[in-house]
Design a protein around this motif. Sequence first.
Motif, PDB file in Angstrom:
ATOM      1  N   LEU A 329       0.838  -1.188   0.000  1.00 38.04           N
ATOM      2  CA  LEU A 329       0.000   0.000   0.000  1.00 38.04           C
ATOM      3  C   LEU A 329       0.877   1.243   0.000  1.00 38.04           C
ATOM      4  CD1 LEU A 329      -2.632  -1.046   2.688  1.00 38.04           C
ATOM      5  CD2 LEU A 329      -2.950  -1.024   0.212  1.00 38.04           C
ATOM      6  N   GLU A 330       0.370   2.312  -0.595  1.00 36.68           N
ATOM      7  CA  GLU A 330       1.082   3.583  -0.537  1.00 36.68           C
ATOM      8  C   GLU A 330       1.180   4.021   0.924  1.00 36.68           C
ATOM      9  OE1 GLU A 330       0.659   8.218  -2.027  1.00 36.68           O
ATOM     10  OE2 GLU A 330      -0.771   6.695  -2.706  1.00 36.68           O
ATOM     11  N   ARG A 331       2.386   4.405   1.342  1.00 38.18           N
ATOM     12  CA  ARG A 331       2.591   4.748   2.745  1.00 38.18           C
ATOM     13  C   ARG A 331       3.402   6.028   2.861  1.00 38.18           C
ATOM     14  NH1 ARG A 331       6.456   1.088   6.402  1.00 38.18           N
ATOM     15  NH2 ARG A 331       8.001   2.556   5.639  1.00 38.18           N
ATOM     16  N   VAL A 332       3.027   6.868   3.803  1.00 34.80           N
ATOM     17  CA  VAL A 332       3.818   8.037   4.151  1.00 34.80           C
ATOM     18  C   VAL A 332       3.999   8.045   5.664  1.00 34.80           C
ATOM     19  CG1 VAL A 332       3.032   9.406   2.189  1.00 34.80           C
ATOM     20  CG2 VAL A 332       1.779   9.518   4.336  1.00 34.80           C
ATOM     21  N   GLU A 333       4.938   8.830   6.121  1.00 34.63           N
ATOM     22  CA  GLU A 333       5.193   8.924   7.547  1.00 34.63           C
ATOM     23  C   GLU A 333       4.987  10.356   8.010  1.00 34.63           C
ATOM     24  OE1 GLU A 333       8.954   7.229   8.558  1.00 34.63           O
ATOM     25  OE2 GLU A 333       8.497   5.308   7.603  1.00 34.63           O
ATOM     26  N   THR A 334       4.353  10.506   9.158  1.00 35.62           N
ATOM     27  CA  THR A 334       4.115  11.813   9.740  1.00 35.62           C
ATOM     28  C   THR A 334       4.339  11.707  11.248  1.00 35.62           C
ATOM     29  OG1 THR A 334       2.525  13.635   9.894  1.00 35.62           O
ATOM     30  CG2 THR A 334       1.630  11.402  10.007  1.00 35.62           C
ATOM     31  N   ALA A 335       3.984  12.717  11.982  1.00 33.22           N
ATOM     32  CA  ALA A 335       4.138  12.702  13.434  1.00 33.22           C
ATOM     33  C   ALA A 335       3.107  13.633  14.043  1.00 33.22           C
ATOM     34  CB  ALA A 335       5.552  13.113  13.848  1.00 33.22           C
ATOM     35  N   VAL A 336       2.728  13.354  15.288  1.00 33.73           N
ATOM     36  CA  VAL A 336       1.823  14.224  16.030  1.00 33.73           C
ATOM     37  C   VAL A 336       2.508  14.619  17.332  1.00 33.73           C
ATOM     38  CG1 VAL A 336      -0.233  13.195  15.021  1.00 33.73           C
ATOM     39  CG2 VAL A 336       0.648  12.300  17.167  1.00 33.73           C
ATOM     40  N   GLU A 337       2.099  15.745  17.869  1.00 33.02           N
ATOM     41  CA  GLU A 337       2.678  16.248  19.114  1.00 33.02           C
ATOM     42  C   GLU A 337       1.654  16.113  20.231  1.00 33.02           C
ATOM     43  OE1 GLU A 337       5.791  19.721  19.945  1.00 33.02           O
ATOM     44  OE2 GLU A 337       3.819  20.471  19.354  1.00 33.02           O
ATOM     45  N   LEU A 338       1.958  15.247  21.210  1.00 31.71           N
ATOM     46  CA  LEU A 338       1.043  15.032  22.334  1.00 31.71           C
ATOM     47  C   LEU A 338       1.119  16.173  23.338  1.00 31.71           C
ATOM     48  CD1 LEU A 338       1.473  11.206  22.973  1.00 31.71           C
ATOM     49  CD2 LEU A 338      -0.395  12.383  21.804  1.00 31.71           C
ATOM     50  N   GLU A 339       2.299  16.710  23.509  1.00 35.34           N
ATOM     51  CA  GLU A 339       2.515  17.888  24.338  1.00 35.34           C
ATOM     52  C   GLU A 339       3.799  18.531  23.846  1.00 35.34           C
ATOM     53  OE1 GLU A 339       4.927  16.162  28.193  1.00 35.34           O
ATOM     54  OE2 GLU A 339       2.740  16.298  28.348  1.00 35.34           O
ATOM     55  N   PRO A 340       4.103  19.761  24.243  1.00 35.19           N
ATOM     56  CA  PRO A 340       5.312  20.418  23.722  1.00 35.19           C
ATOM     57  C   PRO A 340       6.567  19.555  23.894  1.00 35.19           C
ATOM     58  CG  PRO A 340       3.959  21.997  24.897  1.00 35.19           C
ATOM     59  CD  PRO A 340       3.313  20.656  25.122  1.00 35.19           C
ATOM     60  N   GLY A 341       7.240  19.294  22.769  1.00 30.33           N
ATOM     61  CA  GLY A 341       8.474  18.515  22.792  1.00 30.33           C
ATOM     62  C   GLY A 341       8.284  17.017  22.802  1.00 30.33           C
ATOM     63  N   ALA A 359       0.703   4.104  15.106  1.00 28.06           N
ATOM     64  CA  ALA A 359       1.734   4.817  15.847  1.00 28.06           C
ATOM     65  C   ALA A 359       3.004   3.986  15.920  1.00 28.06           C
ATOM     66  CB  ALA A 359       1.238   5.140  17.256  1.00 28.06           C
ATOM     67  N   GLU A 360       4.166   4.673  15.870  1.00 33.05           N
ATOM     68  CA  GLU A 360       5.452   3.996  15.979  1.00 33.05           C
ATOM     69  C   GLU A 360       5.636   3.487  17.417  1.00 33.05           C
ATOM     70  OE1 GLU A 360       7.494   3.102  13.831  1.00 33.05           O
ATOM     71  OE2 GLU A 360       7.243   4.372  12.052  1.00 33.05           O
ATOM     72  N   PHE A 361       5.867   2.189  17.551  1.00 35.71           N
ATOM     73  CA  PHE A 361       5.891   1.568  18.872  1.00 35.71           C
ATOM     74  C   PHE A 361       6.958   2.167  19.785  1.00 35.71           C
ATOM     75  CE2 PHE A 361       7.536  -1.721  21.760  1.00 35.71           C
ATOM     76  CZ  PHE A 361       6.396  -1.956  22.520  1.00 35.71           C
ATOM     77  N   ASP A 362       8.177   2.340  19.276  1.00 37.82           N
ATOM     78  CA  ASP A 362       9.252   2.866  20.133  1.00 37.82           C
ATOM     79  C   ASP A 362       8.906   4.247  20.663  1.00 37.82           C
ATOM     80  OD1 ASP A 362      10.687   0.576  19.775  1.00 37.82           O
ATOM     81  OD2 ASP A 362      12.001   1.388  18.213  1.00 37.82           O
ATOM     82  N   ASP A 363       8.314   5.096  19.812  1.00 34.69           N
ATOM     83  CA  ASP A 363       7.901   6.423  20.255  1.00 34.69           C
ATOM     84  C   ASP A 363       6.779   6.341  21.287  1.00 34.69           C
ATOM     85  OD1 ASP A 363       9.715   7.344  18.441  1.00 34.69           O
ATOM     86  OD2 ASP A 363       8.251   8.190  17.040  1.00 34.69           O
ATOM     87  N   VAL A 364       5.871   5.384  21.078  1.00 34.76           N
ATOM     88  CA  VAL A 364       4.757   5.206  22.015  1.00 34.76           C
ATOM     89  C   VAL A 364       5.268   4.834  23.400  1.00 34.76           C
ATOM     90  CG1 VAL A 364       2.828   3.673  22.586  1.00 34.76           C
ATOM     91  CG2 VAL A 364       3.015   4.646  20.290  1.00 34.76           C
ATOM     92  N   VAL A 365       6.247   3.935  23.466  1.00 36.36           N
ATOM     93  CA  VAL A 365       6.787   3.509  24.763  1.00 36.36           C
ATOM     94  C   VAL A 365       7.397   4.693  25.505  1.00 36.36           C
ATOM     95  CG1 VAL A 365       8.555   2.084  25.868  1.00 36.36           C
ATOM     96  CG2 VAL A 365       7.141   1.130  24.047  1.00 36.36           C
ATOM     97  N   VAL A 366       8.161   5.528  24.784  1.00 42.20           N
ATOM     98  CA  VAL A 366       8.768   6.709  25.410  1.00 42.20           C
ATOM     99  C   VAL A 366       7.689   7.663  25.915  1.00 42.20           C
ATOM    100  CG1 VAL A 366      10.178   8.754  24.986  1.00 42.20           C
ATOM    101  CG2 VAL A 366      10.885   6.533  24.062  1.00 42.20           C
ATOM    102  N   ALA A 367       6.659   7.906  25.076  1.00 42.76           N
ATOM    103  CA  ALA A 367       5.592   8.816  25.462  1.00 42.76           C
ATOM    104  C   ALA A 367       4.791   8.280  26.645  1.00 42.76           C
ATOM    105  CB  ALA A 367       4.673   9.068  24.271  1.00 42.76           C
ATOM    106  N   ALA A 368       4.533   6.979  26.641  1.00 43.53           N
ATOM    107  CA  ALA A 368       3.768   6.384  27.732  1.00 43.53           C
ATOM    108  C   ALA A 368       4.508   6.516  29.056  1.00 43.53           C
ATOM    109  CB  ALA A 368       3.488   4.918  27.424  1.00 43.53           C
ATOM    110  N   ASP A 369       5.812   6.334  29.026  1.00 44.94           N
ATOM    111  CA  ASP A 369       6.605   6.470  30.244  1.00 44.94           C
ATOM    112  C   ASP A 369       6.570   7.906  30.762  1.00 44.94           C
ATOM    113  OD1 ASP A 369       8.598   5.342  32.180  1.00 44.94           O
ATOM    114  OD2 ASP A 369       9.890   6.827  31.218  1.00 44.94           O
ATOM    115  N   ARG A 370       6.670   8.881  29.850  1.00 37.11           N
ATOM    116  CA  ARG A 370       6.680  10.273  30.273  1.00 37.11           C
ATOM    117  C   ARG A 370       5.300  10.717  30.776  1.00 37.11           C
ATOM    118  NH1 ARG A 370       8.992  14.862  26.306  1.00 37.11           N
ATOM    119  NH2 ARG A 370      10.708  13.328  26.310  1.00 37.11           N
ATOM    120  N   LEU A 371       4.243  10.218  30.142  1.00 42.02           N
ATOM    121  CA  LEU A 371       2.890  10.628  30.506  1.00 42.02           C
ATOM    122  C   LEU A 371       2.286   9.763  31.602  1.00 42.02           C
ATOM    123  CD1 LEU A 371       1.496  11.228  26.898  1.00 42.02           C
ATOM    124  CD2 LEU A 371       2.248  12.965  28.525  1.00 42.02           C
ATOM    125  N   GLU A 372       2.993   8.682  31.981  1.00 42.66           N
ATOM    126  CA  GLU A 372       2.509   7.740  32.994  1.00 42.66           C
ATOM    127  C   GLU A 372       1.154   7.171  32.601  1.00 42.66           C
ATOM    128  OE1 GLU A 372       2.620   9.711  36.764  1.00 42.66           O
ATOM    129  OE2 GLU A 372       4.813   9.699  36.858  1.00 42.66           O
TER     130      GLU A 372
END
Length: 393
Positions: A329-341, A359-372
């Motif tokens: 399938l045609e695929r592109v990559e983007t990003a969203v900002e959950l909070e500043p930075g 969502a990219e799994f590695d990014d999700v794990v980092v965000a989940a840890d920061r947001l608890e």
Amino acid sequence: MRIAILDPFAGIAGDMLLGALLDAGVDPEWLRALPGVMGLPDVGVRIERVERCSLACTKVDFAIPSPDDAGHGRHLHELIELVERAEIPDDVRDRAVAAFRLIGEAEGAVHGVTPERVHLHEVGAVDAVLDLVGGVWGMQLLGVEAVHHFPVALGTGWVDAAHGTLPVPAPATASLLAGIEIRDNGPVEGEATTPTGAALLRVLSAGPPPEGWRLSGVGWGAGTRDPDGYPNVVRLVVAEAATEAAHVDVLATDVDDLTPEYLEPLRRAVTEAGALECVVWPTHGKKGRVALRIEVVTPPHAAEAVTAALFAHSTTGGIRRTVARRSTLERVETAVELEPGLRVGVKVWNHPSGTRFKAEFDDVVVAADRLERSPLDVARAVEQLAAREWDER
């Protein structure tokens, strides 16, 4: 990955590349400021919209003061020192210096002098500095991670040189293009590719474009001549690499003596070598032994490196290799900002039933840890936010 593909179907020169870069989106004010950055404040920059065979394109010219002494010029080592003193990015400086050294070696071999003693007329020397530094720096400003090129046209006929009339391509240009694929010149007359254009191809391009890519923009840079029969331009294609598409090699092996805990290091190794994916499942081998089937999908250009990694990180003594065609399938990559930075990458697929987001799994794990929060909750929130932002575009 954003890439640039140069299409020198009518040749390439430094001013043509600069025009294509501006046409593709580089800020013209950067180019207007370039002479001052290079310690050449008396040089003016003229940027025009012109037509070449009805193609709208950008033309760049430098207004270089002519020296009073017609014999005045600069040696190659002086030009390199000028580049090395300038306040420009280190990688731009390194590539521009490398381009000058290539020109020096080619011109020196033609004229029987050392590269350092190659002498350029003042106007040509200043023009070369701005073309080479501008061409390299402009690619960086365009945001591309890799440059490729299609075959280059050389032109036909004769060119006037300082010491007489020479056949096209001029000897120095021919030397600089060693190893680069040449195309049929078609209707192109005169000198199509200059030494500066050839040197830029050498220091910028990684060679032919990848098999899979998706076009996202085009820039057209005009040459000085305006012949009737063809557009005297260079085309700069801006694209997104799509290495997951097209033909792939499939590497497979069965092992019955590899402890499963070593599978994760193996996956990392083949991925770092260029593999697109690695899957493992249990099977049965000789004499009823429980075994593991390891199957790796890789682009053809990375197959040898991936094979070496597979041998190095497994107990196999043999690997099967087949060629397959993947429909993706045609695929592109983007990003969203959950909070500043705090940004999370998202893959977007154009599916027949509608756009899909993951969502990219590695990014999700980092965000989940920061947001608890749990990774699953974060992933869902990211995908919903990505969908809303996508619809608002």
